[in-house]
Design a protein around this motif. Sequence first.
Motif, PDB file in Angstrom:
ATOM      1  N   LYS A  77       0.950  -1.057  -0.049  1.00  0.00           N
ATOM      2  CA  LYS A  77       0.004  -0.129   0.076  1.00  0.00           C
ATOM      3  C   LYS A  77       0.927   1.179   0.012  1.00  0.00           C
ATOM      4  O   LYS A  77       1.712   1.438   0.985  1.00  0.00           O
ATOM      5  N   VAL A  78       0.777   2.104  -1.131  1.00  0.00           N
ATOM      6  CA  VAL A  78       1.609   3.197  -1.328  1.00  0.00           C
ATOM      7  C   VAL A  78       1.184   4.157  -0.232  1.00  0.00           C
ATOM      8  O   VAL A  78      -0.071   4.603  -0.290  1.00  0.00           O
ATOM      9  N   ASP A  79       2.091   4.821   0.700  1.00  0.00           N
ATOM     10  CA  ASP A  79       1.879   5.615   1.527  1.00  0.00           C
ATOM     11  C   ASP A  79       0.985   6.972   0.911  1.00  0.00           C
ATOM     12  O   ASP A  79       1.409   7.734  -0.143  1.00  0.00           O
ATOM     13  N   ARG A  80      -0.127   7.526   1.571  1.00  0.00           N
ATOM     14  CA  ARG A  80      -0.826   8.546   1.111  1.00  0.00           C
ATOM     15  C   ARG A  80      -0.018   9.806   0.630  1.00  0.00           C
ATOM     16  O   ARG A  80      -0.495  10.757  -0.047  1.00  0.00           O
ATOM     17  N   HIS A  81       1.214   9.956   1.415  1.00  0.00           N
ATOM     18  CA  HIS A  81       1.987  11.261   1.246  1.00  0.00           C
ATOM     19  C   HIS A  81       2.426  11.285  -0.054  1.00  0.00           C
ATOM     20  O   HIS A  81       2.690  12.484  -0.653  1.00  0.00           O
ATOM     21  N   PHE A  82       2.733  10.312  -0.770  1.00  0.00           N
ATOM     22  CA  PHE A  82       3.317  10.213  -1.900  1.00  0.00           C
ATOM     23  C   PHE A  82       2.074  10.475  -2.919  1.00  0.00           C
ATOM     24  O   PHE A  82       2.215  10.892  -4.195  1.00  0.00           O
ATOM     25  N   VAL A  83       1.125   9.910  -2.681  1.00  0.00           N
ATOM     26  CA  VAL A  83      -0.221   9.920  -3.574  1.00  0.00           C
ATOM     27  C   VAL A  83      -0.628  11.504  -3.445  1.00  0.00           C
ATOM     28  O   VAL A  83      -1.184  11.988  -4.566  1.00  0.00           O
ATOM     29  N   ALA A  84      -0.469  12.117  -2.330  1.00  0.00           N
ATOM     30  CA  ALA A  84      -0.731  13.477  -2.310  1.00  0.00           C
ATOM     31  C   ALA A  84      -0.060  14.209  -3.546  1.00  0.00           C
ATOM     32  O   ALA A  84      -0.388  15.505  -3.685  1.00  0.00           O
ATOM     33  N   GLY A  85       1.034  13.928  -3.411  1.00  0.00           N
ATOM     34  CA  GLY A  85       1.937  14.746  -4.373  1.00  0.00           C
ATOM     35  C   GLY A  85       1.920  14.408  -5.980  1.00  0.00           C
ATOM     36  O   GLY A  85       2.330  14.938  -7.006  1.00  0.00           O
ATOM     37  N   LEU A  86       0.955  13.396  -6.072  1.00  0.00           N
ATOM     38  CA  LEU A  86       1.116  13.202  -7.656  1.00  0.00           C
ATOM     39  C   LEU A  86       0.426  14.077  -8.460  1.00  0.00           C
ATOM     40  O   LEU A  86      -0.602  15.008  -8.294  1.00  0.00           O
ATOM     41  N   GLY A  87       1.119  14.616  -9.526  1.00  0.00           N
ATOM     42  CA  GLY A  87       0.524  15.734 -10.510  1.00  0.00           C
ATOM     43  C   GLY A  87       1.155  17.068  -9.903  1.00  0.00           C
ATOM     44  O   GLY A  87       0.870  18.024 -10.533  1.00  0.00           O
ATOM     45  N   ARG A  88       1.961  17.071  -8.693  1.00  0.00           N
ATOM     46  CA  ARG A  88       2.327  18.299  -8.295  1.00  0.00           C
ATOM     47  C   ARG A  88       3.981  18.186  -7.895  1.00  0.00           C
ATOM     48  O   ARG A  88       4.569  19.137  -8.319  1.00  0.00           O
ATOM     49  N   HIS A  89       4.427  16.981  -7.531  1.00  0.00           N
ATOM     50  CA  HIS A  89       5.771  16.734  -7.611  1.00  0.00           C
ATOM     51  C   HIS A  89       6.328  15.790  -8.218  1.00  0.00           C
ATOM     52  O   HIS A  89       5.871  14.594  -7.877  1.00  0.00           O
ATOM     53  N   ARG A  90       7.421  15.991  -8.816  1.00  0.00           N
ATOM     54  CA  ARG A  90       7.692  15.177  -9.760  1.00  0.00           C
ATOM     55  C   ARG A  90       8.391  13.948  -9.109  1.00  0.00           C
ATOM     56  O   ARG A  90       8.193  12.768  -9.533  1.00  0.00           O
ATOM     57  N   GLN A  91       8.905  14.464  -8.084  1.00  0.00           N
ATOM     58  CA  GLN A  91       9.862  13.101  -7.030  1.00  0.00           C
ATOM     59  C   GLN A  91       8.677  12.152  -6.586  1.00  0.00           C
ATOM     60  O   GLN A  91       8.935  10.732  -6.631  1.00  0.00           O
ATOM     61  N   ASP A  92       7.449  12.534  -6.169  1.00  0.00           N
ATOM     62  CA  ASP A  92       6.647  11.630  -5.784  1.00  0.00           C
ATOM     63  C   ASP A  92       6.101  10.775  -6.732  1.00  0.00           C
ATOM     64  O   ASP A  92       5.728   9.619  -6.637  1.00  0.00           O
ATOM     65  N   GLU A  93       6.068  11.256  -8.061  1.00  0.00           N
ATOM     66  CA  GLU A  93       5.490  10.551  -9.085  1.00  0.00           C
ATOM     67  C   GLU A  93       6.546   9.494  -9.159  1.00  0.00           C
ATOM     68  O   GLU A  93       6.264   8.084  -9.484  1.00  0.00           O
ATOM     69  N   ALA A  94       7.725   9.947  -9.248  1.00  0.00           N
ATOM     70  CA  ALA A  94       9.014   8.939  -9.255  1.00  0.00           C
ATOM     71  C   ALA A  94       8.922   7.820  -8.369  1.00  0.00           C
ATOM     72  O   ALA A  94       8.982   6.493  -8.521  1.00  0.00           O
ATOM     73  N   VAL A  95       8.698   8.281  -7.128  1.00  0.00           N
ATOM     74  CA  VAL A  95       8.435   7.089  -5.835  1.00  0.00           C
ATOM     75  C   VAL A  95       7.528   6.142  -6.219  1.00  0.00           C
ATOM     76  O   VAL A  95       7.411   4.972  -6.216  1.00  0.00           O
ATOM     77  N   VAL A  96       6.304   6.774  -6.443  1.00  0.00           N
ATOM     78  CA  VAL A  96       5.151   5.955  -6.729  1.00  0.00           C
ATOM     79  C   VAL A  96       5.349   4.945  -7.921  1.00  0.00           C
ATOM     80  O   VAL A  96       5.281   3.699  -8.021  1.00  0.00           O
ATOM     81  N   ALA A  97       5.771   5.407  -9.091  1.00  0.00           N
ATOM     82  CA  ALA A  97       6.176   4.621 -10.247  1.00  0.00           C
ATOM     83  C   ALA A  97       7.223   3.409  -9.687  1.00  0.00           C
ATOM     84  O   ALA A  97       7.146   2.541 -10.180  1.00  0.00           O
ATOM     85  N   GLY A  98       8.242   3.973  -8.686  1.00  0.00           N
ATOM     86  CA  GLY A  98       9.258   2.881  -8.551  1.00  0.00           C
ATOM     87  C   GLY A  98       8.506   1.749  -7.772  1.00  0.00           C
ATOM     88  O   GLY A  98       8.985   0.531  -7.929  1.00  0.00           O
ATOM     89  N   ILE A  99       7.540   2.155  -6.804  1.00  0.00           N
ATOM     90  CA  ILE A  99       7.034   1.176  -5.940  1.00  0.00           C
ATOM     91  C   ILE A  99       6.201   0.155  -6.896  1.00  0.00           C
ATOM     92  O   ILE A  99       6.148  -0.821  -6.771  1.00  0.00           O
ATOM     93  N   ILE A 100       5.581   0.572  -7.940  1.00  0.00           N
ATOM     94  CA  ILE A 100       4.700   0.018  -8.614  1.00  0.00           C
ATOM     95  C   ILE A 100       5.384  -0.851  -9.722  1.00  0.00           C
ATOM     96  O   ILE A 100       5.184  -2.051  -9.672  1.00  0.00           O
ATOM     97  N   GLY A 101       6.690  -0.561 -10.108  1.00  0.00           N
ATOM     98  CA  GLY A 101       7.600  -1.276 -10.815  1.00  0.00           C
ATOM     99  C   GLY A 101       7.910  -2.239 -10.058  1.00  0.00           C
ATOM    100  O   GLY A 101       7.968  -3.654 -10.402  1.00  0.00           O
ATOM    101  N   MET A 102       8.447  -2.194  -8.965  1.00  0.00           N
ATOM    102  CA  MET A 102       9.028  -3.105  -8.012  1.00  0.00           C
ATOM    103  C   MET A 102       8.116  -4.122  -7.638  1.00  0.00           C
ATOM    104  O   MET A 102       8.359  -5.464  -7.852  1.00  0.00           O
ATOM    105  N   ALA A 103       6.842  -3.716  -7.318  1.00  0.00           N
ATOM    106  CA  ALA A 103       5.718  -4.628  -7.058  1.00  0.00           C
ATOM    107  C   ALA A 103       5.411  -5.559  -8.133  1.00  0.00           C
ATOM    108  O   ALA A 103       5.144  -6.739  -7.864  1.00  0.00           O
ATOM    109  N   LYS A 104       5.278  -5.107  -9.272  1.00  0.00           N
ATOM    110  CA  LYS A 104       4.933  -5.908 -10.592  1.00  0.00           C
ATOM    111  C   LYS A 104       6.134  -6.888 -10.777  1.00  0.00           C
ATOM    112  O   LYS A 104       5.798  -8.214 -10.986  1.00  0.00           O
TER     113      LYS A 104
END
Length: 292
Positions: free
Chosen positions: A201-228
């Motif tokens: 479960k991706v912590d909501r602080h990273f979700v909050a930054g989606l579309g606003r902070h590039r780094q958060d998007e990178a973290v979420v993409a990284g977690i999704i990639g690793m999980a897959k």
Amino acid sequence: RAKEGGKARSELFDERMQAQAVDSLQTEDDLAVAVAQGQLRLHYQPIIDLRDGHVTGVEALLRWEHPRRGLLQPADFVPLAERSGLIVEIGKWVIDEAWRTLEHWYATIEDCHLTIAVNVSRRQLANAELLDAVASSQPTGPAGSALLVEVSEELLVADANAGFSTLHALRMMGVRVAVDDFGAGVSSLAHLQTMPIDHVKVDRHFVAGLGRHRQDEAVVAGIIGMAKNMGVGVVAEGVESSDQLEALKRLGCDSAQGFLLGRPSADVRDVVDLPALESRTLPEPPRSVVVR
Ligand code: C2E
Ligand code: MG
Ligand code: MG
Ligand code: MG
């Protein structure tokens, strides 16, 4: 004069400390009877499959209907329950209640695939009673493999050995495991690979930054990639806007949870009977006002 003032202040401070201590003792006494008197409740929040928009299950969130103080949230009493050890008994109630709900669903809903996720805390994970609690009320049949246990990332890092062996045992019993609030703790993405888990479960602080902070998007993409890569599911927590939802779909996230998709509710029918995402008008939250 200054000295007197200082003394008065420290006395005041002592009094306040004492008042707080009495308050917390009172609450602890209250909490001890809360389970016996049936004052605990589970509220359910839907988790939505982003591929087809359907509810896959719910997260059970603990509430306490306090006779004088009204509806209390976990932050108001779970830390105290942890310190006093009452969390073990409370956790047992949570699991029993989740099993009861699952049994009911699987008996009344045709072709049911819904799951319930319950949260467990450090004290419970370290305690063998968690396994007993799960086993003692586990229904037979498909309902018996519809429970998930959520454990925070922080906890799995702090006591990996004890934690992992409990998680292995749970999975042997047909209970799935999700690592909660992932990304918030200190562990690296590589650490995720070592965890005996079924979902992240991706912590909501990273979700909050989606579309606003590039780094958060990178973290979420990284977690999704690793999980897959690991073959585990990904759930995004705290989805509050359709921008975030769109970003998650674009990044290939499996499922999502958040106020946009459904608030925690005491009435489980509100959650189970939700129509598919495409046929709903989502409540867009008011844009936050920047105060300077
Ligand atoms: P959690 O497991 O990360 O649960 C998600 C929390 O985020 C819930 O708060 C939920 O109401 C809230 N939430 C859901 N969607 C949104 C959103 O879109 N925006 C925001 N800002 N928040 C959202 P809640 O119910 O207050 O629970 C807080 C924490 O208490 C949980 O965090 C969990 O760690 C703990 N907890 C809840 N139930 C239990 C329980 O039965 N046992 C134990 N040990 N801990 C519990
Ligand atoms: Mg959780
Ligand atoms: Mg969480
Ligand atoms: Mg949390």
